[in-house]
Design an enzyme around this catalytic site. Structure first.
Site, PDB file in Angstrom:
ATOM      1  N   ASP A   1       0.794  -1.131   0.024  1.00 23.00           N
ATOM      2  CA  ASP A   1      -0.081  -0.155  -0.104  1.00 23.00           C
ATOM      3  C   ASP A   1       0.835   1.327  -0.147  1.00 23.00           C
ATOM      4  OD1 ASP A   1      -2.640   1.213   0.450  1.00 23.00           O
ATOM      5  OD2 ASP A   1      -1.774   1.827   2.158  1.00 23.00           O
TER       6      ASP A   1
ATOM      7  N   GLU B   1      14.590 -14.318  -0.587  1.00 22.03           N
ATOM      8  CA  GLU B   1      14.961 -15.559   0.056  1.00 22.03           C
ATOM      9  C   GLU B   1      13.703 -16.339  -0.154  1.00 22.03           C
ATOM     10  OE1 GLU B   1      15.299 -14.426   4.062  1.00 22.03           O
ATOM     11  OE2 GLU B   1      16.630 -12.712   3.616  1.00 22.03           O
TER      12      GLU B   1
END
Length: 512
Positions: free
Chosen positions: A198, A247
């Site tokens: 957002d 990751e």
């Protein structure tokens, strides 16, 4: 294809009148039938709901209103069994004023470490009774609120670009980044497939917090020169986010980026920042062939220099529904169908807002006492806000609440006129809006003619557009008031029945 779920308005599983995660899980069969690849779920974290969940008090928990953490774990498992990915909405620009950090900041003295997590400043004027600068809130009124210090005296001011219940975080403080990285890993470790970020062009603030040269009082509006947004420091924040996401090879980040300049927009989707960023050109464009073509060209040009994937959307939880924008009534529905086919014919990622596939209009006559958007109160009841595009979906039956909830009514009232627009009614009708969406989405995913990352424009009648994809797909849009002849090719799909072999007004077609 991503399907945006505004959870309060999608489906209610516990009978309290408000949609929840259990409701989403109950409707996964419908979403699979529609052809959805991934969901973007608007905020469901713990929140006082001052702004529909965009005021987060605990980013590593699910609010009981939506079913708690168990409901999220159950939804993740059920969605993944069906091959549907789940992306969550995250809100890094600010927290709730009921977040433990902000509550600690209010208890602390000025200059303490607790306040350093937010943007507190002394006021201007001899008594410090004027805001630190002239910034307005996106929701109306000033972007600063003065606090009462622990000793009862008037004190410092804190920044809130949105509502006072949403204090802005200080991203120059390393504690903020460390905590957000913990939040990212918390959800990724639980199986979430990514995040919609957002206000992804927010977070970073200029160090001197300069006054704005021009202060617009129009709600929810800003431009590229607005010092509240799009400051250079935001890119290092996204690089840090990306290092965490890298990751988790399955994870994707999608930024809400309200930036008009193409060069500056492209910076957000460089290889070490966001994977995707919303470009809202199509959502801001009228039903006009020249404007649509310009929006497509602009969106492709914005991402081409950095090799990023373009995104396309016609509406969301903050934007008036496309049926209403395009004129409303049968004309608006016809044009929305046509624009959906243009959108799905383009290369890149498509985002569909819940209810668009039903051809739902905005509900602009909600009674004033039903309005929930903070814009309504912040504007002194002069701006009705965004509730009109957030009215709960109609699922079945011939009267509200249309199967949305077992309660007598939904949290926002649904129009009785939606009886013919329910999912139940439309799934049984081959010529319905939802049936067209299903077929178009299926074709987009299965036909090789949609291959390629570019579009080639070619001649078409005035007021129309036509383009070809490298794989061989031809898309034609008729935005005129008269039927037009189609180019050579075999018809794959049309948004409306042909008239003597010609494409009628307010319609689109795919040919191969």
């Amino acid at each position: 294809m991503f399907y945006q779920v505004y959870p309060r308005s999608f489906a209610d599983s516990d009978g309290d009148g408000v949609g929840d995660l259990g409701g989403i899980e109950d409707k996964l069969g419908y979403l699979e039938l529609l052809g959805v690849d991934a969901l973007w779920i608007c905020p469901v974290m713990r929140s006082p709901m001052a702004d529909g969940g965009y005021d987060v008090s605990d980013p590593r928990d699910i609010d009981p209103l939506f079913g708690g953490l168990e409901a999220m774990d159950s939804l993740l498992e059920a969605a993944h069994r069906r091959g549907i990915k789940i992306t969550m909405d995250l809100v890094p620009n600010h927290t709730s004023d009921r977040h433990p950090w902000f509550e600690a900041a209010l208890r602390a003295a000025p200059g303490g470490g607790e306040r350093a997590r937010y943007i507190f400043r002394d006021g201007r004027g001899p008594d410090g009774d004027q805001p630190p600068n002239n910034w307005p809130s996106i929701f109306g009124g000033p972007a600063w609120t003065r606090v009462t210090e622990p000793d009862g005296t008037p004190g410092q001011w804190y920044l809130h670009i949105f509502a006072p219940e949403q204090p802005d975080l200080n991203w120059d403080n390393p504690e903020v980044m460390a905590d957000f990285e913990q939040t990212l890993r918390f959800w990724l470790d639980r199986g979430v497939d990514g995040f919609r970020i957002d206000v992804a062009h927010g977070m970073a603030k200029p160090p001197d917090l300069p006054d704005m040269a021009e202060v617009s009082t129009k709600m929810l509006v800003h431009d590229d020169d607005d010092p509240r947004f799009n400051n250079p420091g935001v890119h290092e924040i996204h690089r840090r986010f990306r290092k965490v996401l890298d990751e988790y090879p399955h994870a994707v980040s999608i930024g809400e980026v309200w930036v008009d300049d193409n060069t500056r927009f492209g910076e957000y989707v460089r290889p070490d920042e966001l994977h995707l960023a919303f470009n809202f050109r199509l959502a801001e464009t009228a039903f006009d062939a020249e404007q649509v073509r310009a929006a497509v060209d602009n969106s492709l040009a914005a991402v081409a220099p950095v090799g990023a994937t373009p995104t396309w959307t016609l509406s969301n939880h903050d934007i008036e529904r496309e049926v209403t924008r395009y004129g409303g009534g049968p004309v608006g529905v016809a044009r929305a169908k046509a624009m959906m086919m243009v959108e799905l014919a383009l290369p890149g990622s498509v985002f569909l807002y819940n209810g668009s596939e039903l051809g739902l209009p905005n509900v602009d006559d909600l009674p004033e006492e039903a309005l929930r958007d903070p814009v309504w109160e912040r504007s002194g009841h002069t701006e009705r806000g965004r509730d009109g595009c957030r009215v709960p979906l109609p699922w079945e039956g011939d009267a509200p609440p249309f199967g949305f909830t077992a309660a007598p009514a939904a949290w926002l009232p649904q129009p009785a006129a939606w009886a013919g627009s329910t999912v139940e009614a439309q799934l049984e009708e081959l010529g319905s809006t939802v049936s067209l969406y299903r077929l178009a989405i299926e074709m987009r995913g299965s036909h090789p003619e949609f291959a390629g990352a570019t579009v080639e424009w070619y001649g078409s009648p005035k007021g129309c557009l036509a383009f070809r994809r490298p794989g061989g797909l031809i898309c034609v849009l008729n935005a005129t008031a008269a039927p037009i002849p189609l180019p050579p090719g075999d018809m794959l799909l049309a948004s409306a029945a042909l008239v003597d072999g010609q494409l009628p007004p307010d319609a689109a077609a795919w040919l191969v």
